[in-house]
Scaffold this active site. Structure first.
Site, short mmCIF file in Angstrom:
data_model
loop_
_atom_site.label_atom_id
_atom_site.label_comp_id
_atom_site.label_asym_id
_atom_site.label_seq_id
_atom_site.Cartn_x
_atom_site.Cartn_y
_atom_site.Cartn_z
N GLU A 17 -43.04 34.47 1.03
CA GLU A 17 -43.52 34.81 2.51
C GLU A 17 -42.86 35.83 3.23
O GLU A 17 -43.05 36.20 4.37
CB GLU A 17 -43.17 33.45 3.33
CG GLU A 17 -43.79 31.99 2.74
CD GLU A 17 -42.81 31.47 1.94
OE1 GLU A 17 -42.46 31.85 0.70
OE2 GLU A 17 -42.36 30.15 2.18
N CYS A 45 -33.38 27.60 10.79
CA CYS A 45 -32.29 28.33 10.35
C CYS A 45 -31.82 28.33 8.97
O CYS A 45 -31.49 29.23 8.33
CB CYS A 45 -31.19 28.43 11.53
SG CYS A 45 -31.62 28.48 13.17
N SER A 75 -39.42 23.83 13.89
CA SER A 75 -39.93 25.30 14.63
C SER A 75 -40.42 26.10 13.63
O SER A 75 -39.95 26.29 12.42
CB SER A 75 -38.68 25.92 15.32
OG SER A 75 -38.97 27.22 15.39
N GLU A 85 -33.63 32.27 -0.50
CA GLU A 85 -34.76 32.22 0.99
C GLU A 85 -35.18 33.81 0.74
O GLU A 85 -36.40 34.07 1.04
CB GLU A 85 -33.82 31.95 2.24
CG GLU A 85 -35.00 32.34 3.24
CD GLU A 85 -34.16 32.17 4.62
OE1 GLU A 85 -33.24 32.87 4.81
OE2 GLU A 85 -34.69 31.57 5.66
N GLU A 119 -37.23 30.30 19.38
CA GLU A 119 -37.19 28.81 19.22
C GLU A 119 -37.16 28.18 20.57
O GLU A 119 -37.68 27.03 20.76
CB GLU A 119 -35.86 28.40 18.50
CG GLU A 119 -36.01 27.21 17.58
CD GLU A 119 -34.83 27.25 16.50
OE1 GLU A 119 -35.32 27.67 15.33
OE2 GLU A 119 -33.83 26.99 16.79
N LYS A 135 -29.39 31.34 0.92
CA LYS A 135 -30.04 32.52 1.64
C LYS A 135 -30.48 33.62 0.57
O LYS A 135 -31.44 34.40 0.61
CB LYS A 135 -28.74 33.47 2.39
CG LYS A 135 -28.53 32.76 3.66
CD LYS A 135 -29.94 32.66 4.70
CE LYS A 135 -29.53 31.89 5.95
NZ LYS A 135 -30.73 31.85 6.72
N CYS A 173 -22.72 26.38 8.64
CA CYS A 173 -22.48 27.61 7.73
C CYS A 173 -21.18 27.57 7.53
O CYS A 173 -20.68 28.37 6.71
CB CYS A 173 -23.23 28.73 8.62
SG CYS A 173 -24.90 28.32 9.01
N GLU A 201 -40.29 28.04 22.16
CA GLU A 201 -41.20 26.90 21.35
C GLU A 201 -40.80 25.32 21.91
O GLU A 201 -41.70 24.62 22.05
CB GLU A 201 -40.62 26.98 19.90
CG GLU A 201 -41.94 26.93 18.91
CD GLU A 201 -41.78 27.02 17.54
OE1 GLU A 201 -40.57 27.72 17.04
OE2 GLU A 201 -42.21 26.55 16.63
#
Lengths: 587, 162
Positions: free
Chosen positions: A378, A311, A331, A373, A285, A370, A516, A288
């Protein structure tokens, strides 16, 4: 504001105008029971629907009992909070609620954490005299993250307030009327088809078992029992500062070493750390950020800025469904959970000489998103997911207890090398502002070629919903934005859409209030938001205690790039550590 | 929108009519119910697509719009028949036998509440108090009000519209 004097249960109390009876009573040590009410002022959530009527009180001269949570004080008011009439009404209200509530408390996902159960106990309800029609007709709604069991809904509307007012997601609303009233999605589509981001904040505030996480504990037990599998675990930064609460530790206690010991005793073959992957995230990151900034500074006006962190999976879901026109600015770096899974099943599986199918990657997360996710297409290779199962902090506590372990009795142990090696920069991912601070530590040193004099960027810390700070890097001023809670994220995104007037270069967004540490999978805070501040303080303490505090100085990360990945943003890094986003049309 | 939701596109001229109504509102805040009334008047009912359109225009979540539509029995997500029959089930009508009248309509038309006959001629609805309690039990067919209705009158009422 003028003060108002009133008496509650014979005690005089003076409070500012606009105070509710509930707050005034609290001031003199009287705790009127509540159920639907939830006041999380610090994150701008006040659920004041006054729908449950548990908090009714008697006001002299008033024929009707009034809800203390929603009745403002008046001069000279005489309030009784515990008269026979009040107690009788309160019990009756409770019995009415219970008459339409399933009684399967023993096997309910909220058992022991249920506010309705607690209240029934406090009010001494031993029988429910009211029988009649009982609603038990709703189909359970299963998603990869959240399970809705609306038979248990008591219509407190907390989830709705959270989803609409705090998170501005708008997935949930009260529908129908009377007996049929329930909280649901638009047209009652499954949660997965709705605009729900899976942030889990609805679960965090649901007082009963109507909203709960998809429980993966048993699937983990089965994976651990399979002799043909190599089971690898990663633990997110925010878990270590909250898990202790489930074992009676004070909020803010750091239990990293004991957690590692417990995981090893549970039979995980390798106990690794998501913090390692957080360091890896920073490598990608920060590269980037630098790449985009350098292009921007050399006059390229097409560079997508500000760059947004990626994230947080709930945040990614939010931008994919609600701001598709901005999808070129986040990102492309995968989240730490997914980077870990990707590296574990490539680099580390190769190191062990096993095929990826033989490895099971389990993540312990403060988060419910999560889970969703991990299930995204992907993040699979030929149908094999990079992260097989994700469990929440709460689920890990259950797992530890089921294995007859007590965190208090365990001696501290260390994570395994190399994927357990991490820096202070990785740890602070767990709280709002942490990701961008970690990225700044690395970007600063890479840009200037000089070592940072002060590693702590205090200006990026704190609990304000939206924070903006400028970090001077030589003669360049890096403008950073931070938002936590999706409502704040929305406000910042609308600002970007309106032309980015504050000229922000980089923005960190976390879906949950507090980041978090306040995730939907954390031990329930039951309305005590002070707990989040203690967890955040613990995160920064853990950072200070680390010998290495900058991601690019992590030796295991350096080794990974030297022996396997090549350069950050290089071909292999790109293939394994980056992802793409696409518009998701949701209801 | 996911495939299960978009089943049809909206008639552009009706859409335009609704948009014009929304555009002339002094503020979009607090106007959801007024807009839903107008939309039902224009489209005859409030299918998902109309609700989604309204949500977008008023900048409120679709879930909220659906919440309001499902709360008020006046709003319908099903197309109504040519002659919508509404039986008042308010307290006064109820105690004077509205349920028996409703059951008779159900039997005669072979319909449940909220449904429309296959030929699109009649739809059956129940509502709460039309404000004509003195005439209880009350039945409305379209705009026409029938008072002191008994189950025996049902056949004759229907005949008027055959």
């Amino acid at each position: 504001m003028p003060n108002i004097t009133l008496t509650i249960d014979g005690k005089r109390v003076e409070v500012p105008k606009g105070t509710t009876i509930l707050e005034a009573a609290k001031k003199i040590g009287l705790f009127i029971p509540t159920l639907c009410h939830l006041d999380l002022h610090d994150i701008k959530m006040v659920n004041q629907t006054a729908s449950c009527r548990i908090c009714v009180v008697e006001i002299e001269g008033n024929r009707r009992l009034m809800p203390a949570c929603a009745t403002p004080v008046q001069e000279g008011m005489k309030v009784r909070t515990n008269s026979v009439r009040v107690l009788n009404a309160r019990k009756t209200v409770m019995e009415l609620i219970l008459s339409d509530h399933p009684k399967d408390c023993l096997i309910c996902s909220k058992s022991g954490e249920c506010e309705l159960q607690d209240l029934a106990e406090i009010l001494g309800i031993r029988e429910v005299r009211i029988t009649g029609r009982s609603q038990s007709v709703y189909k359970k709604d299963y998603s990869p993250s959240i399970i809705r069991n609306m038979d248990k809904c008591i219509m407190c509307r907390r989830c709705e307030t959270m989803c609409n007012d705090v998170q501005t997601v708008g997935a949930l609303s009260g529908i129908n009327r009377g007996f049929d009233a329930v909280v649901a999605t638009a047209f009652e589509v499954p949660l997965e088809e709705s605009v729900c981001t899976h942030c889990g904040q609805c679960v965090a505030v649901c007082p009963v078992g109507a909203l709960a996480e998809k429980d993966n504990v048993w699937a983990v037990v089965e994976a651990l029992a399979d002799p043909d599998k190599v089971v690898v675990v990663q633990t997110a930064p925010a878990v270590r500062v909250a898990l202790g609460e489930e074992f009676g530790y004070e909020p803010g206690t750091i239990v990293t070493g004991k957690m590692v010991a417990a995981l090893r005793r549970l039979g995980f073959d390798y106990v690794f750390d998501t913090d390692f992957a957080a360091d890896l995230t920073i490598m990608e990151e920060a590269s980037e950020v630098l790449d985009r900034l350098q292009r921007y500074l050399s006059g390229d006006t097409t560079v997508p800025l500000p760059i947004l962190t990626s994230c947080c999976p709930a945040w990614v879901n939010f931008i994919e469904s609600q701001f598709p026109e901005l999808l070129d600015i986040p990102s492309s770096a995968k989240s730490p959970q997914q980077m870990f899974g990707s590296i574990a099943k490539s680099y580390y599986a190769e190191k062990l000489g096993i095929p990826r199918e033989k490895m099971v990657v389990i993540s312990v997360m403060p988060c419910l998103a999560k889970k969703q996710e991990a299930s995204r297409e992907e993040f699979q290779v030929d149908g094999n997911p990079d992260v097989d199962l994700s469990i929440s902090t709460r689920e890990l506590a259950h797992l530890i207890k089921q294995a007859n372990l007590d965190l208090r009795e365990l001696q501290e142990e260390e994570f395994d090398y190399p994927l357990g090696m991490s820096t202070g920069a990785g740890v602070i991912f767990g709280t709002t502002g942490g990701v961008i601070e970690a990225a700044t530590r690395t970007a600063y040193e890479w840009l200037t070629g000089r070592e940072l004099e002060t590693i702590d960027f205090e200006q990026l810390r704190g609990m304000d919903g939206i924070r903006v700070a400028t970090v001077p890097i030589d003669d360049f001023e890096l403008n950073i934005g931070i938002a936590h809670g999706l409502g704040n994220a929305r406000a910042l995104l609308e600002e970007i859409e309106a032309g980015n007037p504050r000229n922000l270069h980089a923005i960190e967004i976390m879906a949950c209030p507090g980041g978090c540490i306040g995730g939907g999978g954390q031990p329930y805070h039951h309305g005590n938001i002070e707990i989040l501040k203690k967890r955040a303080a613990a995160i920064y303490k853990e950072d200070r205690n680390k010998p290495i505090r900058k991601s690019h100085e992590n030796p295991a990360i350096q080794e990974l790039y030297e022996t396997y990945l090549g350069k950050p943003m290089g071909e292999k890094a790109h293939a394994l550590l980056h992802t793409t986003y696409s518009e998701k049309q949701k209801v | 929108m996911s495939s299960s939701v978009v089943s049809q596109t909206l008639d552009p001229s009706k859409c335009k009519q609704l948009d014009q109504f929304i555009d002339q509102l002094p503020s979009k805040k607090g106007e959801l119910i007024a807009v839903l009334h107008k939309a039902q008047e224009i489209f005859g009912y409030l299918p998902k697509e109309v609700q989604q359109h309204i949500a977008k225009r008023l900048e409120v979540p679709v879930a909220k719009v659906y919440g309001v539509v499902s709360f008020y029995s006046f709003f319908s997500m099903e197309p109504k028949g040519e002659h919508p029959i509404s039986i008042c089930m308010g307290t006064a009508c109820y105690v004077r036998g509205a349920e028996k009248v409703l059951n008779e309509f159900k039997k005669e038309l072979n319909l449940e509440v909220g449904e429309t006959t296959p030929d699109g001629k009649f739809s059956l609805l129940s509502l709460r108090c039309v404000g004509a309690c003195g005439l209880a039990p009350v039945v409305m067919v379209g705009e026409k009000v029938y008072g002191r209705v008994t189950p025996e009158m049902v056949k004759d009422i229907l005949k008027e519209y055959q």
